[in-house]
Write a protein that holds these residues in place. Structure first.
Motif, PDB file in Angstrom:
ATOM      1  N   VAL A 142       6.712   6.225  -8.565  1.00  0.00           N
ATOM      2  CA  VAL A 142       7.458   7.200  -7.683  1.00  0.00           C
ATOM      3  C   VAL A 142       8.177   8.257  -8.826  1.00  0.00           C
ATOM      4  O   VAL A 142       7.563   9.941  -9.125  1.00  0.00           O
ATOM      5  CB  VAL A 142       8.473   7.505  -6.996  1.00  0.00           C
ATOM      6  CG1 VAL A 142       8.957   7.998  -6.572  1.00  0.00           C
ATOM      7  CG2 VAL A 142       7.148   6.438  -5.628  1.00  0.00           C
ATOM      8  N   ARG A 143       9.091   7.382  -9.663  1.00  0.00           N
ATOM      9  CA  ARG A 143       9.313   8.018 -10.986  1.00  0.00           C
ATOM     10  C   ARG A 143       9.356   8.518 -11.745  1.00  0.00           C
ATOM     11  O   ARG A 143       9.100   9.764 -12.389  1.00  0.00           O
ATOM     12  CB  ARG A 143      10.353   6.901 -11.727  1.00  0.00           C
ATOM     13  CG  ARG A 143      11.491   6.863 -11.170  1.00  0.00           C
ATOM     14  CD  ARG A 143      12.829   5.480 -11.681  1.00  0.00           C
ATOM     15  NE  ARG A 143      12.214   4.831 -12.392  1.00  0.00           N
ATOM     16  CZ  ARG A 143      12.226   3.503 -11.836  1.00  0.00           C
ATOM     17  NH1 ARG A 143      12.663   3.546 -10.748  1.00  0.00           N
ATOM     18  NH2 ARG A 143      11.610   2.762 -12.426  1.00  0.00           N
ATOM     19  N   GLU A 144       7.325   8.078 -12.332  1.00  0.00           N
ATOM     20  CA  GLU A 144       6.825   8.357 -13.428  1.00  0.00           C
ATOM     21  C   GLU A 144       5.890   9.793 -13.377  1.00  0.00           C
ATOM     22  O   GLU A 144       5.530  10.379 -14.108  1.00  0.00           O
ATOM     23  CB  GLU A 144       6.330   6.904 -14.133  1.00  0.00           C
ATOM     24  CG  GLU A 144       7.136   6.391 -15.280  1.00  0.00           C
ATOM     25  CD  GLU A 144       8.483   7.047 -16.347  1.00  0.00           C
ATOM     26  OE1 GLU A 144       7.858   7.594 -16.746  1.00  0.00           O
ATOM     27  OE2 GLU A 144       9.418   6.833 -15.939  1.00  0.00           O
ATOM     28  N   PHE A 145       5.790   9.647 -11.951  1.00  0.00           N
ATOM     29  CA  PHE A 145       4.515  10.625 -11.775  1.00  0.00           C
ATOM     30  C   PHE A 145       5.453  11.470 -11.072  1.00  0.00           C
ATOM     31  O   PHE A 145       5.102  12.937 -10.428  1.00  0.00           O
ATOM     32  CB  PHE A 145       3.719   9.933 -10.604  1.00  0.00           C
ATOM     33  CG  PHE A 145       2.666   9.173 -10.632  1.00  0.00           C
ATOM     34  CD1 PHE A 145       2.622   8.702 -11.763  1.00  0.00           C
ATOM     35  CD2 PHE A 145       2.813   8.039 -10.139  1.00  0.00           C
ATOM     36  CE1 PHE A 145       0.787   7.592 -12.029  1.00  0.00           C
ATOM     37  CE2 PHE A 145       1.314   6.922  -9.887  1.00  0.00           C
ATOM     38  CZ  PHE A 145       0.520   6.567 -11.375  1.00  0.00           C
ATOM     39  N   GLY A 146       6.845  11.762 -11.038  1.00  0.00           N
ATOM     40  CA  GLY A 146       7.923  12.799 -10.508  1.00  0.00           C
ATOM     41  C   GLY A 146       7.616  13.376  -9.007  1.00  0.00           C
ATOM     42  O   GLY A 146       7.173  14.655  -8.844  1.00  0.00           O
ATOM     43  N   ALA A 147       6.712  11.853  -8.282  1.00  0.00           N
ATOM     44  CA  ALA A 147       6.788  12.495  -7.220  1.00  0.00           C
ATOM     45  C   ALA A 147       8.182  12.776  -5.993  1.00  0.00           C
ATOM     46  O   ALA A 147       9.215  12.291  -7.032  1.00  0.00           O
ATOM     47  CB  ALA A 147       6.054  11.195  -6.338  1.00  0.00           C
ATOM     48  N   ALA A 148       7.462  13.854  -5.073  1.00  0.00           N
ATOM     49  CA  ALA A 148       8.575  14.130  -4.490  1.00  0.00           C
ATOM     50  C   ALA A 148       8.256  12.895  -3.163  1.00  0.00           C
ATOM     51  O   ALA A 148       9.886  13.482  -2.899  1.00  0.00           O
ATOM     52  CB  ALA A 148       8.351  15.171  -3.299  1.00  0.00           C
ATOM     53  N   LEU A 202       0.629  -1.068   0.085  1.00  0.00           N
ATOM     54  CA  LEU A 202       0.348  -0.209  -0.159  1.00  0.00           C
ATOM     55  C   LEU A 202       0.600   1.054   0.238  1.00  0.00           C
ATOM     56  O   LEU A 202       1.041   1.713   1.064  1.00  0.00           O
ATOM     57  CB  LEU A 202      -0.521  -0.282   1.057  1.00  0.00           C
ATOM     58  CG  LEU A 202      -1.710  -1.309   1.427  1.00  0.00           C
ATOM     59  CD1 LEU A 202      -2.616  -1.157   2.901  1.00  0.00           C
ATOM     60  CD2 LEU A 202      -2.731  -1.633   0.241  1.00  0.00           C
ATOM     61  N   ALA A 203       0.421   2.385  -0.989  1.00  0.00           N
ATOM     62  CA  ALA A 203       1.837   3.110  -1.324  1.00  0.00           C
ATOM     63  C   ALA A 203       1.035   4.382  -1.709  1.00  0.00           C
ATOM     64  O   ALA A 203      -0.160   4.979  -2.131  1.00  0.00           O
ATOM     65  CB  ALA A 203       2.303   3.297  -2.840  1.00  0.00           C
ATOM     66  N   GLU A 204       1.127   5.256  -0.807  1.00  0.00           N
ATOM     67  CA  GLU A 204       1.195   6.958  -0.913  1.00  0.00           C
ATOM     68  C   GLU A 204       1.831   7.451  -1.190  1.00  0.00           C
ATOM     69  O   GLU A 204       3.363   7.389  -0.778  1.00  0.00           O
ATOM     70  CB  GLU A 204       0.670   7.468   0.770  1.00  0.00           C
ATOM     71  CG  GLU A 204       0.361   6.483   2.002  1.00  0.00           C
ATOM     72  CD  GLU A 204      -0.972   6.414   1.899  1.00  0.00           C
ATOM     73  OE1 GLU A 204      -1.946   7.650   1.173  1.00  0.00           O
ATOM     74  OE2 GLU A 204      -2.038   5.113   2.164  1.00  0.00           O
ATOM     75  N   ILE A 205       1.584   8.206  -2.011  1.00  0.00           N
ATOM     76  CA  ILE A 205       2.621   8.890  -3.157  1.00  0.00           C
ATOM     77  C   ILE A 205       2.288  10.057  -3.504  1.00  0.00           C
ATOM     78  O   ILE A 205       1.615  10.552  -3.859  1.00  0.00           O
ATOM     79  CB  ILE A 205       2.537   7.846  -5.173  1.00  0.00           C
ATOM     80  CG1 ILE A 205       2.967   6.710  -4.595  1.00  0.00           C
ATOM     81  CG2 ILE A 205       3.843   8.993  -5.653  1.00  0.00           C
ATOM     82  CD1 ILE A 205       2.808   5.730  -6.095  1.00  0.00           C
ATOM     83  N   TYR A 206       3.228  11.334  -2.580  1.00  0.00           N
ATOM     84  CA  TYR A 206       2.588  12.615  -2.684  1.00  0.00           C
ATOM     85  C   TYR A 206       3.847  13.460  -3.438  1.00  0.00           C
ATOM     86  O   TYR A 206       4.842  13.006  -4.294  1.00  0.00           O
ATOM     87  CB  TYR A 206       3.407  12.818  -1.053  1.00  0.00           C
ATOM     88  CG  TYR A 206       2.492  12.515  -0.112  1.00  0.00           C
ATOM     89  CD1 TYR A 206       1.867  12.289   0.107  1.00  0.00           C
ATOM     90  CD2 TYR A 206       3.531  10.965   0.267  1.00  0.00           C
ATOM     91  CE1 TYR A 206       0.681  12.133   1.030  1.00  0.00           C
ATOM     92  CE2 TYR A 206       2.678  10.574   1.615  1.00  0.00           C
ATOM     93  CZ  TYR A 206       1.507  11.191   1.669  1.00  0.00           C
ATOM     94  OH  TYR A 206       0.562   9.742   2.686  1.00  0.00           O
ATOM     95  N   GLY A 207       3.857  14.629  -4.109  1.00  0.00           N
ATOM     96  CA  GLY A 207       4.019  15.658  -4.636  1.00  0.00           C
ATOM     97  C   GLY A 207       4.325  14.957  -6.500  1.00  0.00           C
ATOM     98  O   GLY A 207       5.617  15.137  -7.335  1.00  0.00           O
ATOM     99  N   CYS A 208       3.479  14.684  -6.475  1.00  0.00           N
ATOM    100  CA  CYS A 208       3.420  13.643  -7.736  1.00  0.00           C
ATOM    101  C   CYS A 208       2.694  15.437  -8.276  1.00  0.00           C
ATOM    102  O   CYS A 208       2.274  16.387  -8.057  1.00  0.00           O
ATOM    103  CB  CYS A 208       2.271  12.839  -8.046  1.00  0.00           C
ATOM    104  SG  CYS A 208       2.474  11.130  -7.189  1.00  0.00           S
TER     105      CYS A 208
END
Length: 127
Positions: free
Chosen positions: A97-103, A9-15
């Protein structure tokens, strides 16, 4: 006990807003995230919300990847569930993370299908 699968379960921020709000781009990235981990893609369903946001699922032979985005917050909630030993759910998450440009990403893994040793179970009874 051996598990049947791994569920991250991942929370991906700063996309990037433009990516998280583009249903075709989100679908492409999710499919490629499955492929990046070595999964076999079976089907996809994605939906664009109004005024913004995308939800979708990629069904893989090994289970699934699912997402819901809040572009206005730069946030994506993702789950990657893989069964067997050949597909690593973390490869998919890191790709996202890489493809969404996430922080940043916060994630946790849960083992699924922790079953008792079936060799110790009584045999089934046919009636």
């Amino acid at each position: 006990m051996k598990n049947l699968g791994r569920h991250v379960l991942a929370e991906i921020y700063g996309c990037k807003f433009d990516i998280l709000n583009d249903v075709k781009k989100v679908e492409e990235i999710m499919v490629n995230a499955a492929l990046e981990a070595g999964a076999e893609v079976r089907e996809c369903v994605f939906h664009k919300f109004s005024p913004q946001g995308v939800s979708g699922v990629v069904v893989i032979s090994e289970s699934h990847l699912a997402i819901h985005t809040w572009p206005e917050l730069g946030y994506a909630a993702v789950d990657v569930f893989t069964c067997g030993d050949k597909v690593n759910p973390w490869d998919s998450c890191n790709y996202l993370v890489r493809e969404f440009g996430a922080a940043d990403m916060s994630a946790k893994e849960t083992e699924r299908g922790l079953l008792p040793d079936i060799t110790k179970q009584p045999a089934a009874v046919n009636l």
